[in-house]
Design a protein around this motif. Structure first.
Motif, mmCIF file in Angstrom:
data_model
loop_
_atom_site.group_PDB
_atom_site.id
_atom_site.type_symbol
_atom_site.label_atom_id
_atom_site.label_comp_id
_atom_site.label_asym_id
_atom_site.label_seq_id
_atom_site.Cartn_x
_atom_site.Cartn_y
_atom_site.Cartn_z
ATOM 1 N N ASP A 69 0.553 -1.368 0.278
ATOM 2 C CA ASP A 69 -0.277 -0.193 0.179
ATOM 3 C C ASP A 69 0.863 1.047 0.122
ATOM 4 O OD1 ASP A 69 -2.460 0.828 -0.183
ATOM 5 O OD2 ASP A 69 -3.344 0.737 2.117
ATOM 6 N N GLN A 70 1.701 0.809 0.572
ATOM 7 C CA GLN A 70 3.029 2.306 0.673
ATOM 8 C C GLN A 70 3.866 2.338 -0.636
ATOM 9 O OE1 GLN A 70 4.691 -0.034 2.057
ATOM 10 N NE2 GLN A 70 3.958 -0.491 4.559
ATOM 11 N N ASP A 71 4.977 2.580 -0.583
ATOM 12 C CA ASP A 71 5.980 2.356 -1.518
ATOM 13 C C ASP A 71 6.060 3.765 -2.764
ATOM 14 O OD1 ASP A 71 8.398 0.635 -2.621
ATOM 15 O OD2 ASP A 71 7.084 -0.168 -4.264
ATOM 16 N N VAL A 72 6.064 5.432 -1.874
ATOM 17 C CA VAL A 72 5.695 5.912 -2.742
ATOM 18 C C VAL A 72 6.887 6.859 -2.779
ATOM 19 C CG1 VAL A 72 3.379 6.255 -3.481
ATOM 20 C CG2 VAL A 72 4.171 6.782 -1.163
ATOM 21 N N ASP A 73 7.085 7.063 -3.940
ATOM 22 C CA ASP A 73 8.725 8.399 -3.104
ATOM 23 C C ASP A 73 9.722 7.457 -3.424
ATOM 24 O OD1 ASP A 73 7.843 10.779 -4.011
ATOM 25 O OD2 ASP A 73 6.895 11.192 -1.358
ATOM 26 N N ARG A 74 10.293 5.836 -3.517
ATOM 27 C CA ARG A 74 11.409 5.756 -3.544
ATOM 28 C C ARG A 74 11.829 5.621 -4.716
ATOM 29 N NH1 ARG A 74 13.417 2.690 0.149
ATOM 30 N NH2 ARG A 74 13.756 0.938 -1.073
ATOM 31 N N GLU A 75 11.294 6.126 -6.059
ATOM 32 C CA GLU A 75 12.001 6.561 -7.244
ATOM 33 C C GLU A 75 12.529 7.699 -7.586
ATOM 34 O OE1 GLU A 75 9.838 4.905 -10.956
ATOM 35 O OE2 GLU A 75 10.574 7.227 -12.083
ATOM 36 N N ALA A 76 12.161 8.835 -6.626
ATOM 37 C CA ALA A 76 12.821 10.536 -6.682
ATOM 38 C C ALA A 76 14.101 10.169 -5.581
ATOM 39 C CB ALA A 76 11.425 10.607 -6.334
ATOM 40 N N ALA A 77 13.846 9.093 -4.800
ATOM 41 C CA ALA A 77 14.644 8.916 -3.787
ATOM 42 C C ALA A 77 15.449 8.138 -4.446
ATOM 43 C CB ALA A 77 14.559 8.343 -2.902
ATOM 44 N N LEU A 78 16.423 6.852 -5.622
ATOM 45 C CA LEU A 78 17.009 7.251 -6.373
ATOM 46 C C LEU A 78 17.901 7.446 -6.935
ATOM 47 C CD1 LEU A 78 15.076 3.124 -6.976
ATOM 48 C CD2 LEU A 78 17.321 3.820 -6.083
ATOM 49 N N VAL A 79 16.889 8.380 -8.031
ATOM 50 C CA VAL A 79 17.513 9.204 -8.706
ATOM 51 C C VAL A 79 18.340 10.741 -8.171
ATOM 52 C CG1 VAL A 79 16.631 11.270 -10.440
ATOM 53 C CG2 VAL A 79 15.889 9.342 -10.338
#
Lengths: 194, 194
Positions: free
Chosen positions: B64-74
Motif C-alpha cells: 500500500d505504500q512504496d511512494v517516492d522511492r523512485e525520486a530517492a533513487l534518482v
DNA sequence: TTAAAAAGCGTAACAGCTCAACTTTCTGAG
DNA sequence: CTCAGAAAGTTGAGCTGTTACGCTTTTTAA
C-alpha cells in the motif's frame, strides 16, 4: 536402459501432442486467446490429463526442451582455457547463441516471437533460466576457492544469467552483451568506452 | 489543493480498510489461505469494489505504500557528493535501510515475513521494485553523458536494484551487499578479498 | 436544481487449476 | 501365466482470481 516400453512411449507421445497443439494454437491466435480446455481438446485428452503432464501450468506447455543447459554453463566455467576469467568464459558462451539456435530449427523463430510478445511467458522463461543460478554459483565458488554460498559468487552467477534476458529487445544485442560483461569484468568506470 | 472532499476521503478510507483487513488476515493464516471474497467481506465491501481499488490484483493489497522511492533513487545519483561514484552512492543508500524501516513501523516486521514466505509476493515485490529501472538508468546515463537507453547504464541500474533482493535471505545481508557493490564497482577479481 | 461523475453493488461468467472416484492399460514378480 | 498393483487417463464437479454488465446511490460542480 534407454529403450522405453510401450507405456512410456505413449506417455511421451501424449506429452508431445499437447506441446505441439499448444505451440500451433498459440502461434496462430496468441497465447492469451487460447484456453487450456481447447488445447486439451486439440490433443484429444482431458484437461486433467494435460495438467498431469505439465504440472507447472499453461506456460510450461511452451518450454518442452531446455535440457542440459545447466551442464553447459558449469562446463563453461570449469573447462575454460587457462588465463581466461570466469566472466570472459560466460561471455563467450552467450555470444552468438541466438543466431546459432535460430539456424538450427526453423520453428525456433515462432517460439521466440511468441515469448517476446507475451509477458507471462517472458517471466516464466526468466524463472526457468535463473534456476541454474545455484549450480552456476557453486561452480564459480569452487573455482575461486570460496564457500558454496558466497554472496559474491551468487551475485556474479545471477548477473551473468540475466545478461541474455537484458539484451533481448535492445537495438544491438551483441554490443549490449559486450557492455554488460565489461561491467562485470572491470566494474563501473563512469567513462565512455570509446 | 491538499485537502480532499468527503468523496476522496471515503475512497481513501475504503482502500485503507481493504489493505488493513488483508494484511491482518494474511498475517494470521497465510497468503494462500485467504480468499479475495473473504477480504472484501472483512472490509464490508463487494468483491468488485475491491478490484476497483486494487486493479493489479490480490498481491497489490499488500503493497500500500512504496511512494517516492523512485525520486530517492534518482536523487541518490544526481546529488551524490563530488568524487563519489554511482555504485558507491547507491550502495550507501541501501545500507541499513532494512533496520531503519523496521524501526520506523512495528507492523513492518509482519509485512516482511509475509513477503519472504510467499513466492507470489516475492515475485510481485521484485517487479514493483524493478519498475524504477528505467528512471534510474536514465539518471545514470545523464550523469555519464551517455544516451538514455545505453545498455551499460541499464545493466548497472538493473543490477543495483536487484542487490537488495539478492541479499535477503543470506546469513549476513550487510556483508553480502558490500560484496555485490564491490563487484559492480571494481569487477570480478576471482580472488578472495581478504 | 440538476446532470454528470464516481463509488459501490450483485450476479454471472470465464480461465486456470485441483480433487476425488473410477476405468483402462501396461508391468513385473511369483 | 497370472494377477496385483502402478501409472495413464477420464469425467465431473468445484475452487479461486478476475472481469463484464447493468443497476443504484452518493457527491460534486455547473
Amino acid at each position: 536402459m534407454t529403450e522405453m516400453g510401450r507405456r512410456e512411449r505413449k506417455k511421451a507421445a501424449t506429452r508431445q501432442a499437447l506441446a505441439d497443439a499448444a505451440l500451433r494454437l498459440f502461434a496462430d491466435r496468441g497465447y492469451d486467446e487460447v484456453g487450456v480446455r481447447e488445447i486439451a481438446d486439440a490433443a484429444d485428452v482431458s484437461v486433467t490429463t494435460l495438467f498431469k503432464h505439465f504440472p507447472d501450468g499453461k506456460e510450461a506447455l511452451v518450454f518442452d526442451q531446455d535440457v542440459d543447459r545447466e551442464a553447459a554453463l558449469v562446463a563453461a566455467v570449469r573447462e575454460r582455457p587457462a588465463g581466461q576469467s570466469v566472466p570472459e568464459a560466460l561471455h563467450r558462451m552467450f555470444q552468438g547463441e541466438h543466431s546459432r539456435r535460430v539456424h538450427a530449427d526453423p520453428r525456433f523463430d515462432d517460439f521466440l516471437r511468441l515469448i517476446d510478445t507475451t509477458p507471462a511467458l517472458r517471466e516464466y522463461a526468466r524463472r526457468m533460466w535463473l534456476r541454474h543460478e545455484h549450480a552456476l554459483a557453486a561452480a564459480i565458488a569452487e573455482d575461486a576457492g570460496l564457500p558454496d554460498d558466497d554472496p559474491g559468487c551468487r551475485a556474479l552467477a545471477h548477473f551473468a544469467l540475466e545478461a541474455p534476458v537484458l539484451v533481448r529487445g535492445t537495438g544491438d544485442p551483441d554490443a549490449a552483451l559486450d557492455r554488460i560483461f565489461d561491467l562485470l569484468a572491470n566494474g563501473w568506470t563512469g567513462e565512455r568506452v570509446g
